[in-house]
Each structure stands twice: as C-alpha cells, then as structure tokens.
Write an enzyme that holds these catalytic residues in place. Structure first.
Site, PDB file in Angstrom:
ATOM      1  N   ASP A 170     -12.871 -34.061  -2.386  1.00 20.54           N
ATOM      2  CA  ASP A 170     -11.524 -33.520  -2.378  1.00 20.54           C
ATOM      3  C   ASP A 170     -11.114 -33.279  -3.830  1.00 20.54           C
ATOM      4  OD1 ASP A 170      -8.954 -32.823  -1.372  1.00 20.54           O
ATOM      5  OD2 ASP A 170      -8.239 -34.827  -1.883  1.00 20.54           O
ATOM      6  N   ASP A 225      -7.235 -32.533  -5.387  1.00 23.31           N
ATOM      7  CA  ASP A 225      -5.992 -33.169  -5.828  1.00 23.31           C
ATOM      8  C   ASP A 225      -6.003 -34.657  -5.490  1.00 23.31           C
ATOM      9  OD1 ASP A 225      -4.169 -30.969  -6.854  1.00 23.31           O
ATOM     10  OD2 ASP A 225      -4.770 -30.124  -4.938  1.00 23.31           O
ATOM     11  N   ASP A 251      -8.839 -38.984  -1.055  1.00 22.09           N
ATOM     12  CA  ASP A 251      -7.736 -39.917  -1.284  1.00 22.09           C
ATOM     13  C   ASP A 251      -6.763 -39.967  -0.110  1.00 22.09           C
ATOM     14  OD1 ASP A 251      -6.753 -37.267  -1.805  1.00 22.09           O
ATOM     15  OD2 ASP A 251      -5.022 -38.160  -2.801  1.00 22.09           O
TER      16      ASP A 251
END
Length: 323
Positions: free
Chosen positions: A26, A28, A251
């Site tokens: 991922d 961001d 996250d």
C-alpha cells in the site's frame, strides 16, 4: 503460538522471505504520509530496492481514486521509489482496465475527479459529468420532463470515486442513469474516511458518495479497489501472482489486510498509518466473520523495520568487533 497479530522478528521474516516471490505494498501510510503524501517513510525506498534485489516482484496498490497511474509513477520517481509503471495499480487504473477488458464502448457518467476521468479516457472511453453540475429550474419538473434533465442516451456506466464537486444535481443524474438496469454501476473503492494526520479530524472519502448513490438506487456497485478481488485478479491474470507466495503490507485492516486474508496471502500490518495495534487485537475477539478476516498475521511499526531485521546479524557482528 503467540496471539495474532504477531510481532515480526528476524526468524519469522527470514522464513517468510523464503516462501514468497511477490510483495504488494500500500502507499499512503506505508511508503509515505503527510497532507500531500510527500513525506517518505524512513528507509522505504531502500526497502523496495532491497526486495527487488532479492528477486521479489514488487507492486504498489492504492485505493486513491483521484490520481492516474502516470501521476503515481512520476511521484515514485521524485521520491526515489524505483518501480515500473505497470507495477503500480491504482483504483482508477483498475476501473479503466476493467472497462477495456469487457469491450465497453458507451460513455461513462462520472462522479469523480479529473484524474479518474483521464485514466478512463486513456483507454478510449468518453467521460461526462466531470466538474460542477447544475440542473436548471425545478428538479422535479426536469425529472417529469426528462428532456430537460440533460441525460445522454449514450451513457452505459456510472463510475463513482471521490468528487469534491458532488451535489444533489449529480446525485439525481447518477440515479437516473442507473434506473436503467443495463447501465453499469462501478466504484473505485469503499473507503469512508481519510484521516488527517496529526489532528482529530477526518475527511469523508469516496465510500460516502458510493453509499449515497447505492442507497438512492438500491443497487450495489461493482467495486474495483481493495478489498475487492478485482485488483488481485488482474495481478493473477497478467503476472501469474500466486496468493500463497504473496505478502501484502498495509496500514488499513478493512482494505489491505482483508484483501490479503480473502485471497490467502501473507499479511503484515504497519502501525505508521491508519491502524493501532490495539484496534487490530480487538478484532481477535469479535464474532463478526468479516472482521475476523481483518486480523493480520504480523505487525511492525513501519516498513523500514524490515531492513532493521534483515541487517540485525551484521549489526550484531559489528558490535561484537567493537567490544
């Protein structure tokens, strides 16, 4: 065995690296952060390079519905991430490729950003609805006399992502197009909020707009981004990616980790973004089967910690020499 998620240590990392040939990252909150997403996580570019040097296929996957694959590629180059263009899969790119693969030839009514429109237009499909929309006069009368509603008879799909220009008029047009059961309803992603780092605030995200249109039409969309499997199906078809040989690092529990567990991948949560360790551990006691699938196998504070673990033997040897 420790309770999940387990803190990754050097031995578990070495064992994992022996099992996998692909890493999905991922963006961001994992590789970068900040209001503009330009604050690179410590050692993140170095990690990508190290994984590639070890022979791992590295892909960046993101639900951001406002940016094209090209803009992500340029950003990666400016931030020193050496990733091939076709190894970057954003939700807009998945939407465009899906429409291309089903030989879609009509127009798209877009509730979304100029970046999403650019990605779709790149595969030769015309988009309308980008930017502010206004239905003149009484909306009720426009609906009663559809000729004044401004609907294009050539529209065959409504695509929804994040749109700062979203208003009631756009909602009316989107629902009117979707009254035709043959009109496709596609969504970039279902993320409902985007955390504003360092504050107690969050921004409503694309999922809020998708849900609004879904509720207004009583039609579920086909979702392209995580945790939908469409992103993984593309990786599987184009690159032969095998889930049991793939590690996903993210996250966010309800997108990254859920996608990994749904597909049978190895999962690693980093605590540098949207999720705390407490939130992850709370899911281990839930009876909700969907939330049970959001529990990661491993966790670390940040992706740079992978390099710290890899370098542990060298650091230990150097310390012994110094003493």
């Amino acid at each position: 065995m420790d309770s999940l998620p387990m803190s990754m240590d050097r031995d578990s990392l070495q064992q994992l690296l022996g099992e996998i040939d692909t890493v999905l990252l991922d963006c961001d909150g994992v590789l970068w952060q900040g209001a503009e997403g330009m604050d690179v996580m410590p050692r993140a570019p170095e990690l990508v390079g190290r994984l590639q040097a070890m022979g791992k296929n590295v892909f960046l996957i993101t639900n951001n519905s406002t940016k094209t694959q090209d803009s992500y590629y340029d950003k990666c180059r400016s931030l020193r991430f050496n990733v091939d263009r076709d190894h970057i899969l954003s939700a807009p790119y998945i939407v465009a490729q899906y429409l291309k693969e089903i030989n879609f030839t009509k127009k798209v009514y877009l509730v979304g950003s100029p970046g999403l429109a650019q990605e779709i237009q790149k595969v030769g499909i015309q988009c309308i609805g980008v930017g502010p929309e206004r239905i003149e006069g009484s909306i009720y009368n426009a609906m009663a006399h559809s000729s004044t509603l401004g609907l294009d008879p050539n529209v065959g799909a409504v695509v929804v992502g994040f749109d700062r220009e979203f208003n009631y008029d756009k909602l009316v047009r989107a629902t009117s197009y979707l009254a035709d059961p043959d009109c496709l309803f596609l969504a970039t992603n279902l993320d409902e909020k985007y955390k504003v780092t360092g504050t107690r605030y969050h921004l409503p995200a694309a999922g809020i707009l998708v849900k609004t249109i879904e509720n207004a039409t009583q039609r579920p969309p086909r979702v392209m981004g995580k945790p939908s499997l469409n992103m993984f199906y593309m990786l599987q078809a184009r690159y032969g990616v095998q889930p049991e040989k793939t590690l996903i690092i993210g996250d966010t529990l309800h997108t990254d980790i859920l996608l990994g567990n749904e597909c049978g991948m190895w999962t690693l949560l980093v605590l540098s973004g949207a999720t705390t360790l407490q939130e992850a551990r709370q899911l281990t006691t839930t009876q909700d089967p969907i939330k049970q699938k959001q529990v990661p196998l491993f966790y670390l504070q940040s992706v740079g910690d992978i390099l710290t673990l890899l370098d542990e033997p060298l650091n230990h040897h150097l310390n012994e020499q110094q003493h």
